[in-house]
Design a protein around this motif. Structure first.
Motif, PDB file in Angstrom:
ATOM      1  N   GLU A 239       1.040  -1.106   0.323  1.00 12.23           N
ATOM      2  CA  GLU A 239       0.045  -0.036  -0.055  1.00 12.23           C
ATOM      3  C   GLU A 239       0.817   1.238   0.192  1.00 12.23           C
ATOM      4  O   GLU A 239       0.545   2.206  -0.830  1.00 12.23           O
ATOM      5  CB  GLU A 239      -1.017  -0.008   1.078  1.00 12.23           C
ATOM      6  N   GLU A 245      -5.275   0.843  -1.989  1.00 13.10           N
ATOM      7  CA  GLU A 245      -5.880   0.225  -0.665  1.00 13.10           C
ATOM      8  C   GLU A 245      -6.235  -0.917  -0.679  1.00 13.10           C
ATOM      9  O   GLU A 245      -7.035  -1.464  -1.935  1.00 13.10           O
ATOM     10  CB  GLU A 245      -6.893   1.324  -0.278  1.00 13.10           C
ATOM     11  N   LYS A 294      -6.704   6.703  -4.440  1.00 16.30           N
ATOM     12  CA  LYS A 294      -6.323   5.511  -4.461  1.00 16.30           C
ATOM     13  C   LYS A 294      -7.084   4.462  -4.971  1.00 16.30           C
ATOM     14  O   LYS A 294      -8.431   4.560  -4.986  1.00 16.30           O
ATOM     15  CB  LYS A 294      -5.927   4.995  -3.066  1.00 16.30           C
ATOM     16  N   LYS A 296      -8.804   0.727  -5.294  1.00 17.42           N
ATOM     17  CA  LYS A 296      -8.974  -0.297  -4.269  1.00 17.42           C
ATOM     18  C   LYS A 296      -8.895  -1.670  -4.905  1.00 17.42           C
ATOM     19  O   LYS A 296      -9.425  -1.971  -6.213  1.00 17.42           O
ATOM     20  CB  LYS A 296     -10.327  -0.002  -3.772  1.00 17.42           C
TER      21      LYS A 296
END
Length: 300
Positions: A239, A245, A294, A296
């Motif tokens: 990460e 994430e 971010k 995922k």
């Protein structure tokens, strides 16, 4: 936190104000000549207003026990450095201490750092310190989890992101003292080289592990090294490196651990290694919020 005060009397302030006005007249070359009187007054008046504003912002007067007014130097100012997610950087402090900063890290220190009785920095994130030796001045790292690390000269890694709730300290060389509070009592644990300390701020519990430090410090060289690393810890490392994430949907996968070394590989390549060596599957998730920075990734 200690503060340094410089005390001076009111006459000094009046003399300084006059010196500043004289300095401005000299710089603006305000010689007497017909038609320039108004310009001089406006410029000098503007400067006087500017001086008054700066003094009002930076200096305040206090009156104590009927003593004359005293000029007090304002609180210290801090240097603040923030590293974007997915990036790394190196910082040299005024005492020649080297600090490697991982992605998403914020570090602060006093602008007069080197002149203080103790060398203090404030960390939210991950950093590797190579502290310059100075037996007369401790080097202290304060974290957002109400803990601190005291050293004189050594090499160690600290991971203390405010959002994680944990502090991880790995000592490579020298000796450090980890200080935390439990049941309103301050406690200190001394660490030796080859030890990794994990502090959980939720319950104020501390655990020590033996480690070579290779995996914990590889990030500063652009490497990712897994040495029988639990899946959750490995995902956290990824990460920080790739600014993503992970969402772990399968609780049974938490018991898995991995070994391997990666450098400059794409994230998808590493995740494929996970998939081929275990029962892990993964996929990118589309987020309805287009403002999210971010990506995922679901692990299932």
């Amino acid at each position: 936190m200690s503060r340094a005060y410089a005390i001076a009397s009111v006459p000094w302030f009046e003399r300084r104000k006059k010196q500043n006005l004289d300095f401005l007249r000299e710089k603006l070359d305000l010689r007497s000549s017909p038609g320039r009187t108004l310009v001089r007054r406006v410029r000098v008046g503007s400067f006087a207003a500017m001086v008054a504003l700066l003094i009002g912002l930076g200096i305040r007067f206090i009156y104590l026990n009927n003593h004359p007014a005293e000029v007090i130097v304002p609180p210290v100012s801090y240097c603040r450095i923030e590293i974007p997610q997915g990036a790394q950087s190196k910082l040299i402090l005024p005492d020649s201490t080297s600090v490697y900063l991982n992605g998403g890290t914020i570090i602060k220190y006093d602008a007069s750092f080197q002149n203080k009785a103790e060398r203090e920095v404030y960390l939210n994130g991950e950093a590797y310190f190579e502290v310059a030796k100075n037996p007369e001045k401790k080097f202290i790292v304060f974290t957002s989890h109400q803990s601190q690390i005291e050293v004189l000269g050594t090499r160690f890694n600290v991971e203390a992101y405010a959002k994680d709730g944990k502090v991880l300290t790995t000592l490579v060389e020298g000796k450090v003292g980890f200080i935390f509070t439990k049941d309103n009592v301050s406690k200190k644990i001394l660490m030796d080289p080859g030890q990794k300390l994990v502090y959980d701020s939720a319950d104020s519990e501390v655990r020590l592990y033996a480690t070579s430090g290779e995996s914990e410090t590889a990030w500063k060289e652009g490497k990712i090294i897994f040495r029988n690393t639990p899946l959750e810890e490995g995902l956290r490392m990824l990460e920080k490196r790739y600014n993503v994430e992970f969402i772990l949907k399968n609780e049974r996968l938490k018991g898995d651990s991995f070994t391997g070394t990666f450098m400059n590989q794409r994230l998808e390549r590493i995740l494929e290694y996970f998939r081929l060596s275990s029962q892990i599957r993964w996929r990118y998730l589309d987020s309805p919020d287009i403002t999210e920075e971010k990506s995922k990734i679901e692990i299932y």
